[in-house]
Structures are given as C-alpha cells and as structure tokens.
Design a protein around this motif. Sequence first.
Motif, PDB file in Angstrom:
ATOM      1  N   HIS A  60      64.221  18.473  63.002  1.00  0.00           N
ATOM      2  CA  HIS A  60      62.873  18.211  62.481  1.00  0.00           C
ATOM      3  C   HIS A  60      61.925  19.318  62.926  1.00  0.00           C
ATOM      4  CE1 HIS A  60      59.668  14.795  61.859  1.00  0.00           C
ATOM      5  NE2 HIS A  60      59.240  15.964  61.429  1.00  0.00           N
ATOM      6  N   HIS A  62      58.746  22.175  61.474  1.00  0.00           N
ATOM      7  CA  HIS A  62      57.816  22.611  60.416  1.00  0.00           C
ATOM      8  C   HIS A  62      57.322  24.009  60.754  1.00  0.00           C
ATOM      9  CE1 HIS A  62      57.324  18.436  58.854  1.00  0.00           C
ATOM     10  NE2 HIS A  62      57.381  18.091  60.121  1.00  0.00           N
ATOM     11  N   LYS A 156      62.956  14.039  52.251  1.00  0.00           N
ATOM     12  CA  LYS A 156      61.921  13.449  53.099  1.00  0.00           C
ATOM     13  C   LYS A 156      60.837  12.798  52.256  1.00  0.00           C
ATOM     14  CE  LYS A 156      58.945  13.442  56.804  1.00  0.00           C
ATOM     15  NZ  LYS A 156      58.419  14.626  57.463  1.00  0.00           N
ATOM     16  N   HIS A 252      60.774  10.557  63.805  1.00  0.00           N
ATOM     17  CA  HIS A 252      59.846  10.239  64.891  1.00  0.00           C
ATOM     18  C   HIS A 252      59.531   8.753  65.084  1.00  0.00           C
ATOM     19  CE1 HIS A 252      56.926  10.324  61.661  1.00  0.00           C
ATOM     20  NE2 HIS A 252      56.827  11.628  61.617  1.00  0.00           N
ATOM     21  N   ASP A 326      59.786  17.478  65.959  1.00  0.00           N
ATOM     22  CA  ASP A 326      58.696  17.573  64.991  1.00  0.00           C
ATOM     23  C   ASP A 326      57.957  18.873  65.307  1.00  0.00           C
ATOM     24  OD1 ASP A 326      56.970  17.090  62.931  1.00  0.00           O
ATOM     25  OD2 ASP A 326      56.455  15.052  63.542  1.00  0.00           O
TER      26      ASP A 326
HETATM   27 ZN   LIG Z   1      57.302  16.135  60.810  1.00  0.00          ZN
END
Ligand SMILES: [Zn+2]
Length: 475
Positions: A60, A62, A156, A252, A326
Amino acid sequence: MLDLLIRGGDVVTPQGVGKWSVGIQGEQIVSVGVEDPSVQAGRVIDASGKLVVPGGIEPHAHLASLVSMQPSGREFTLGPEEDTLGMAFGGVTTHIDFCWVHPATDVQTALQRRMERWKGKAWVDYSFHIALGGPLPLKTFEQIPDAIKEGFPSFKVFTNEVLPPHPRRQPFRLDFGRIQLAMEKVAKYDGIVVVHAEDDDIVQFNYEKFREEGRTEGANLHLVHNKLSEQLAFRRTIGVAAATGAAVYFVHTSARDGVEAVVEARAHRLPIYAETLHHYACFSAEDYKKPRGFCYHTYPSLKYPDDQKALWEGLVRDGVSTTATDEYPTSLEAKLRGKQIDDVTGGNLGAEARMGIVYTEGVVKRGMSLQRFADVTSTNAARILGLYPRKGVIAPGSDADIALIDTSINRALAREDFHVSDYSPWEGWQVRGWPVMTILRGKVLVEDGRMVGQLGGGRVIPRKIDPVILRRPAS
Ligand SMILES: [Zn+2]
C-alpha cells in the motif's frame, strides 16, 4: 557453481526456521537446505546471528501522487526514485502502488502513464492496484477482465469521500451499486477488491456537526472518522462480497470493530482479508496532541489502546493478514501543515521502518512466531495480491528477494537511520532488530548501511491470484 550463497543464518520458510544455506543462481533461489561444504559460489554471505527472511512486500503505497488534502496546490508525494530507496534500506523488495482511473480516462491509458512514470525509476520491484475513483461510467467496469489478464488483478474502491465536499476535491467514493458491479466482475475473472471502508453518512455528518460545534481541531479526527463508521462499512462491504462471491482485502484496518467483522466473515469461510498499518498498531489518538502528532495520522484515523490490542491479536494469531504503510511521503512541513479535521495530510512515511518495527513489536514484544512475521510482512501480501510464489517466500524457484535482519541491534532510531524526506515518524522509537542487508532478484542492493544497487533495477511484476485465496480465507 552458484552465484551467491547465504550461509549461517536462521532462514524463515513456510516449512520452518532453520540454520540453512540459501543458494542463488541468477535471479532465483535454487536451493534451501543444510549446508553442503562442497558447494562453491561466486560470493558467500555469512549470515551468522541474522535472520534470513523473504524480502518485504509493501502492499500500500502512494508515490508520485497528488496531495489531495491541499486542494489549492499541485503538490505531489515523493516519487519512486526517492521513496523506494528507503524501502530497499528497510528490507522491502516489492511495493504495490495505485493507478487511478477517473471518469475522464480508461484503465489502459492510466496504466501506461503510471508504468512510464516508474520505468527506470524504482529501486525495488513494483505493481499497481487499479483505483476506481468517483462516479465512473459503466463501461469502465468492462475493462476489469483485461486488466486482470494483463497482471493487475486488484481493484481499489473507497466507500466514502474521505474529506468534506468543500473545498472541492477529486471524488473518491464509489457508490455501493458500482461496488457491487466491480465485485461481480472480479469474482468472475479472479480478481480481488481492495477496499477503503468507512461509512460515508457517518463521516460526512460528523464533519458537519463538528464544524457547527466549533470542534474542528485535528486532534478530533478519531471522533469524525470513528469506530462506528468502520464497523458499518466493513459489514456492509462484506455483505455485498458474500452476495457476489468476491474476495475483499480491507486496507488500513484501524479498529477492533474492523478486525471483528473480518474474523466473523472468515469464520463463515468468506475470502476476506484485513491489512493494518504499523502506525495504527503503535500509535493512538492520544498521540494527536503531541507537537508532531499529525505525523502519525493516516485516514481514517488513529484509534484507542483497545483497538491497538485487537490489531496485534489479529497480526500475531489470525484475522489481520498483512502490515502496510499507506506510504505517502511528503516533507515534515507538508505533513504538519494542516491542523484541522478537514486538512491534516493523510498517509504516512514508514515503509522503511515497517519490517524493523513489526519485528520489534510483534516478535520480540508480543511473541509473534518468525513464520508469522514473514507472513504479515511479505508472504500473505504476495499470496492475497497475486505475487506468490514468485515473491514472498524463500523457496527454490522463487525470486531471490531476501532481507537479513540483525537481531542484536538494540537502540533508538535516529534521523540518520532513514533515507527518505526530512523526517520519520519513527525517530526515537526503540528497536530490537533491524534490516541490514537487502537482496533483490539475486543482486545485493543494500549492505553495511550503503546502497550498492542501481536506480532503475526495479521491474513491474505481473500478478495472478491463486483461486484458493479467492474462494476461502486462505492467508
Ligand atoms: Zn491509501
């Protein structure tokens, strides 16, 4: 003659943990077993006193992503060239980022653009989840089977808008009608739906209510993105998954409520998986009040000590399958800029720390087995998201992606331990054990605290999920 031989370490495999030798030829592992003194190798690594584990998989991240909490600017998170350097130092050999599909684009174009951005720019291997954002036209969903065939089987979705509608931001939420459609497609073509699950009504109402009450300081984030919201959204999502036959991977998971919903679904033999973040397991909403408190924040929100307990129980035993970050790498200034419930920068910086933190907090402090450690940092993500058995395991035939953890290290982490951005939320955290060597497809990337690999050595890895994972809870 082998190219590389790792000997003397405690090797963690699905069959057990032992003082075995790992033989590597080219990019792959060719042998795992008792030491054979007659075997010659181009290079021998002495791993005595160290753990030899599968290279971490960060499911995960970004990177090179628009910072959506700051709608006025055009700021992006750090790209793969900067952030995956930290992953490599932290024992991570593969990450999965996101490829956003908006109403104005299609899956193919979005994927090409993303792959172009990563090409020659990643220190470790990678893939992308396809993120279906906003009120997409139905024809977008027709592209799901092709994406799965091309090696991108995870999709997602957000069940809510994470932030309030003003100021205007790119829409995230997919309505449950479209989520049902996505689930029908993935169930038929062997994909999985990756879900950010919060109840839109509860969260948006809380934003409105807290604004009217003048309680907009960011330390209230856990009351806006609250436990009830997680409970309702997890259960509604599981209901749609059960009706459509889809497998779900909850990103998460932050609360006991989420863990319990997943455990219950798994008891009914549904293929439902939970990810949590080491940040959620180690920090609570109390930490928001600290001077650098928002550097621990990731949407939905940090919760309470009882939730941390449930997350660790799930990680150590069953119910929570993976740890992730994340990853959302920004400067400290950008991370701490927003101070209100509707503008605190989300995501986190911690992919580099994940393996060391989970080892310390899970294995050393909470009795997590070494095999379970490999599961929650690598193997389960590989299995659930379709990288297995090429990735996520030390076994003949698998890519030689390996991390060595020095379990004698016992110290507080310092700024110098990190290689990304200008801060880490983990500065000052006491660790017992830390990754000291990383090998990607047979090539040593990091050793003796130095990067010895090449930028751009990372490759896109096509994924295919074992149908067993998609039919019952198997990881
Ligand atoms: Zn995320």
